[in-house]
Design a protein around this motif. Structure first.
Motif, PDB file in Angstrom:
ATOM      1  N   ARG A 341      23.276  -6.154 -29.905  1.00  0.00           N
ATOM      2  CA  ARG A 341      23.940  -6.342 -31.195  1.00  0.00           C
ATOM      3  C   ARG A 341      25.141  -5.414 -31.361  1.00  0.00           C
ATOM      4  NH1 ARG A 341      19.254  -8.632 -31.344  1.00  0.00           N
ATOM      5  NH2 ARG A 341      18.586 -10.004 -33.022  1.00  0.00           N
ATOM      6  N   ILE A 342      25.316  -4.489 -30.414  1.00  0.00           N
ATOM      7  CA  ILE A 342      26.446  -3.559 -30.484  1.00  0.00           C
ATOM      8  C   ILE A 342      27.662  -4.122 -29.756  1.00  0.00           C
ATOM      9  CG2 ILE A 342      27.228  -1.236 -29.866  1.00  0.00           C
ATOM     10  CD1 ILE A 342      24.337  -0.302 -30.099  1.00  0.00           C
ATOM     11  N   ARG A 343      27.436  -4.705 -28.571  1.00  0.00           N
ATOM     12  CA  ARG A 343      28.504  -5.317 -27.788  1.00  0.00           C
ATOM     13  C   ARG A 343      27.999  -6.650 -27.226  1.00  0.00           C
ATOM     14  NH1 ARG A 343      30.858  -1.630 -29.827  1.00  0.00           N
ATOM     15  NH2 ARG A 343      32.237  -0.063 -28.870  1.00  0.00           N
ATOM     16  N   PRO A 344      28.896  -7.576 -26.885  1.00  0.00           N
ATOM     17  CA  PRO A 344      28.455  -8.885 -26.384  1.00  0.00           C
ATOM     18  C   PRO A 344      27.672  -8.815 -25.076  1.00  0.00           C
ATOM     19  CG  PRO A 344      30.744  -8.983 -27.090  1.00  0.00           C
ATOM     20  CD  PRO A 344      30.353  -7.540 -27.115  1.00  0.00           C
ATOM     21  N   ASN A 345      27.995  -7.848 -24.201  1.00  0.00           N
ATOM     22  CA  ASN A 345      27.340  -7.791 -22.895  1.00  0.00           C
ATOM     23  C   ASN A 345      26.675  -6.442 -22.668  1.00  0.00           C
ATOM     24  OD1 ASN A 345      29.925  -9.732 -22.356  1.00  0.00           O
ATOM     25  ND2 ASN A 345      28.131 -10.392 -21.208  1.00  0.00           N
ATOM     26  N   THR A 346      25.485  -6.495 -22.074  1.00  0.00           N
ATOM     27  CA  THR A 346      24.782  -5.284 -21.659  1.00  0.00           C
ATOM     28  C   THR A 346      24.531  -5.387 -20.166  1.00  0.00           C
ATOM     29  OG1 THR A 346      22.651  -6.307 -22.152  1.00  0.00           O
ATOM     30  CG2 THR A 346      23.620  -4.956 -23.870  1.00  0.00           C
ATOM     31  N   CYS A 347      24.973  -4.403 -19.410  1.00  0.00           N
ATOM     32  CA  CYS A 347      24.751  -4.382 -17.964  1.00  0.00           C
ATOM     33  C   CYS A 347      23.850  -3.201 -17.637  1.00  0.00           C
ATOM     34  CB  CYS A 347      26.071  -4.275 -17.213  1.00  0.00           C
ATOM     35  SG  CYS A 347      25.861  -4.383 -15.430  1.00  0.00           S
ATOM     36  N   VAL A 348      22.628  -3.502 -17.199  1.00  0.00           N
ATOM     37  CA  VAL A 348      21.628  -2.469 -16.930  1.00  0.00           C
ATOM     38  C   VAL A 348      21.739  -2.033 -15.472  1.00  0.00           C
ATOM     39  CG1 VAL A 348      19.191  -1.858 -17.024  1.00  0.00           C
ATOM     40  CG2 VAL A 348      20.113  -3.553 -18.627  1.00  0.00           C
ATOM     41  N   GLU A 349      22.186  -0.800 -15.258  1.00  0.00           N
ATOM     42  CA  GLU A 349      22.259  -0.257 -13.903  1.00  0.00           C
ATOM     43  C   GLU A 349      20.910   0.346 -13.508  1.00  0.00           C
ATOM     44  OE1 GLU A 349      24.460  -0.123 -11.252  1.00  0.00           O
ATOM     45  OE2 GLU A 349      25.298  -1.779 -12.395  1.00  0.00           O
ATOM     46  N   PHE A 393      25.374  -0.214 -19.756  1.00  0.00           N
ATOM     47  CA  PHE A 393      26.765  -0.231 -20.213  1.00  0.00           C
ATOM     48  C   PHE A 393      26.991  -1.406 -21.154  1.00  0.00           C
ATOM     49  CE2 PHE A 393      26.757   2.175 -16.297  1.00  0.00           C
ATOM     50  CZ  PHE A 393      27.534   3.277 -16.633  1.00  0.00           C
ATOM     51  N   LEU A 394      27.666  -1.127 -22.262  1.00  0.00           N
ATOM     52  CA  LEU A 394      27.904  -2.120 -23.306  1.00  0.00           C
ATOM     53  C   LEU A 394      29.394  -2.424 -23.367  1.00  0.00           C
ATOM     54  CD1 LEU A 394      25.742  -0.420 -26.102  1.00  0.00           C
ATOM     55  CD2 LEU A 394      24.962  -1.834 -24.205  1.00  0.00           C
TER      56      LEU A 394
END
Length: 576
Positions: A341-349, A393-394
């Motif tokens: 809900r903070i940014r459109p994409n979440t990339c989980v490293e 990362f957002l």
């Protein structure tokens, strides 16, 4: 240098159709398009040439024999939940969608063994084992959709790895099909056997590069009868690390020990609301003990509590019943929906370090956006406290500047933080197709060459999942294409679908079997339409209209994507 493979001619297609039958092979571009989306940044050049749904090992054997003879890439795929582009297809080729191979073949409680096909879902297996008093301990965050085959291929762990270990600790034997079509059984049904080289373990964590797994024998354990959970909030991450180190010094082994950073706790509190709004912001430690006797669980928890409380947390709460426990566990499970809900994409490293380096590494990760001068990028951190970090990362993958900042952040993470402390570039997600450039930071040329020789021993034509860094050191070309919306060229698309796959229990996906008929697949098709990379036709119309608007996907979606509203609007536009 890119590898060269043969394309699938009409003659090849007809031969493969003979093997599996017309209902289980798909070459339509719109269907193939949906298999190019995953938990990493979309690359339009990575469209597979063919989708095949085998339902038994002989078919897989024939497909691999044919593909090997004609040098066609083959990529095994489970639920498509990989966060490292594992099942994506940079060289095209055949996607082997293994979801139809989903039988639990045998449950042998007396010998503590289950035998399953690779498409069995982790949670579904545990739901069947639970009434029998047993469980399969590895529990990745995607356990509700993760296949056992995918868990073996990536050696998945999860939130209980601190005590119960990872997938390889439970695999007794594997049935695999090699690239030449040969079918082998590796390992043994008995607990102890040293009668051969440990070839079985070579396939665990191999990410589909050595063979296709068609059957798995798993060791299972008695389900603990009792457990006790506490949440502790620290102002300083050093105090939290001291608490964990003291637990280790005292020989206390929690079944669950999880970390969340300040950004994540703030996001989760705002998402869950209620009592979480009263919790002070800080660094979170979730700690739980389990066992068969409540007295023993209470005693171990009391020892753990005393150690943690001496490190001065600013807040703590102990779950007094199952309802309170589930509410606290929800704080951990809600991290992705909260962040989405903070940014459109979440990339989980995914990376691992020694716990003794934990506090200084966390502080350095928190500083990444400032260090690289990112404009819009944020980073939150989740960690399994055996040292397995998940910096998240957002950003917006449709914003060119955001993507550049994200790539800088990943470079900084591994080159400046993880490798200098002797960490590893992946703990449980795999190298996939995005971490190959960092492999040389961790291993010597001799080790990388040895992995390459092992790969070529099993797969001399390099047809199995090419592009995976284990055994394939050819760097993939970076995606340099800038995508522009078809009708709003000056706008940037914001679509909060994380492509996590939690929605694949959709009734139409089950009925039609393939990704295109899942909510995730339909959103991928709409993505192609708004960018002008797909054209509306009868097939797309059918895919969008087979959705019954039951709303199941909306209840399953961690990001809260309003799928019903989106699909209804898409239909309305089509009819106009």
């Amino acid at each position: 240098m890119q590898r060269k493979y043969n394309k699938i001619s009409e003659e090849f297609f007809e031969k493969l159709k003979e093997i599996v039958g017309e209902k289980f092979i798909f070459k339509e571009y719109e269907i193939r398009w949906t298999y190019a989306f995953g938990g990493s940044i979309f690359n339009k050049d990575w469209i597979p040439d063919l989708i095949i749904l085998p339902h038994e090992k002989r078919q897989i054997s024939e497909i691999l024999h044919f593909a090997n003879k004609n040098k066609i890439p083959v990529i095994p795929r489970g639920s498509g939940t990989s966060l490292s582009s594992g099942p994506l297809t940079p060289y095209g080729g055949i996607v082997l969608d293994l979801n139809l191979m989903n039988k639990i073949i045998e449950i042998d409680i007396e010998n503590n063994v289950v035998e399953v096909e690779p498409g069995v879902i982790c949670d579904e297996l545990n739901n069947i084992l639970r009434p029998k008093g047993y469980f399969f301990p590895p529990d990745p965050g995607s356990s509700s959709v993760a296949t056992i085959g995918g868990m073996v291929a990536n050696n998945a762990g999860g939130i209980q790895a601190f005590k119960y270990g990872v997938t390889k600790n439970y695999v007794l034997y594997l049935e695999v099909v090699l690239p030449d079509g040969q079918i082998l059984t590796l390992g043994s049904k008995v607990l102890k056997s040293v009668s051969s080289y440990n070839l079985k373990d070579l396939f665990i964590g191999s990410e589909g590069t050595l063979g296709v797994i068609t059957k798995i024998g798993l060791r299972i354990r008695p389900l603990p009868k009792h457990r006790k959970l506490g949440i502790f909030i620290f102002q300083d991450v050093e105090d939290l690390q001291d608490a964990v180190m003291e637990l280790r010094r005292q020989g206390i082994v929690p079944n669950l020990l999880e970390f969340m950073d300040k950004l994540l706790l703030k996001a989760v509190s705002e998402y869950l609301k209620g009592e979480f709004l009263d919790i002070p912001n800080g660094y979170v430690l979730l700690a739980e003990t389990d066992g068969d006797l409540m007295k023993g669980v209470d005693e171990t928890f009391a020892l753990m509590f005393d150690i943690i409380i001496q490190k001065n947390p600013i807040y703590h709460k102990i779950a007094m019943n199952d309802e309170e426990r589930e509410r606290l566990i929800l704080a951990r499970k809600a991290n992705l929906p909260a962040l989405s809900r903070i940014r459109p994409n979440t990339c989980v490293e995914d990376c691992s370090i020694q716990v003794s380096d934990f506090a200084k590494v966390i502080k350095k990760i928190e500083e990444i956006p400032q260090k690289i001068k990112a404009k819009n990028l944020l980073v939150a951190i989740i960690c399994h406290m055996e040292g397995n970090l998940h910096p998240t990362f957002l950003f917006n993958e449709n914003d060119e500047d955001d993507v550049k900042d994200f790539e800088k952040a990943i470079d900084y993470l591994y080159k400046e933080i993880i490798m200098p402390v002797g960490g590893t570039i992946t703990g449980e997600h795999g190298i996939g197709k995005i971490k190959t450039p960092y492999l040389k930071l961790e291993y010597s040329p001799g080790v990388i060459d040895l992995m390459s020789r092992i790969k070529k021993l099993f797969d001399p034509n390099m047809i199995l999942n090419p592009g995976i860094g284990k055994g394939d050191t050819v760097y993939l070309k970076k995606n340099t294409r800038i995508r522009t919306l078809k009708n709003q060229t000056g706008q940037i698309l914001e679509m909060k679908c994380m492509r996590c796959g939690f929605c694949i229990s959709c009734p139409s996906k089950i009925d039609y079997m393939i990704e295109a008929y899942s909510p995730r697949g339909r959103l991928s098709i709409l993505n192609g339409l708004v960018y002008g990379e797909l054209e509306l036709n009868d097939l797309i119309n059918n895919i969008l209209h087979t959705c019954s608007l039951c709303g199941l996907c909306q209840t399953k979606c961690p990001a809260g994507v309003k799928t019903i509203e989106i699909f209804e609007k898409a239909r309305e536009i089509i009819h106009k």
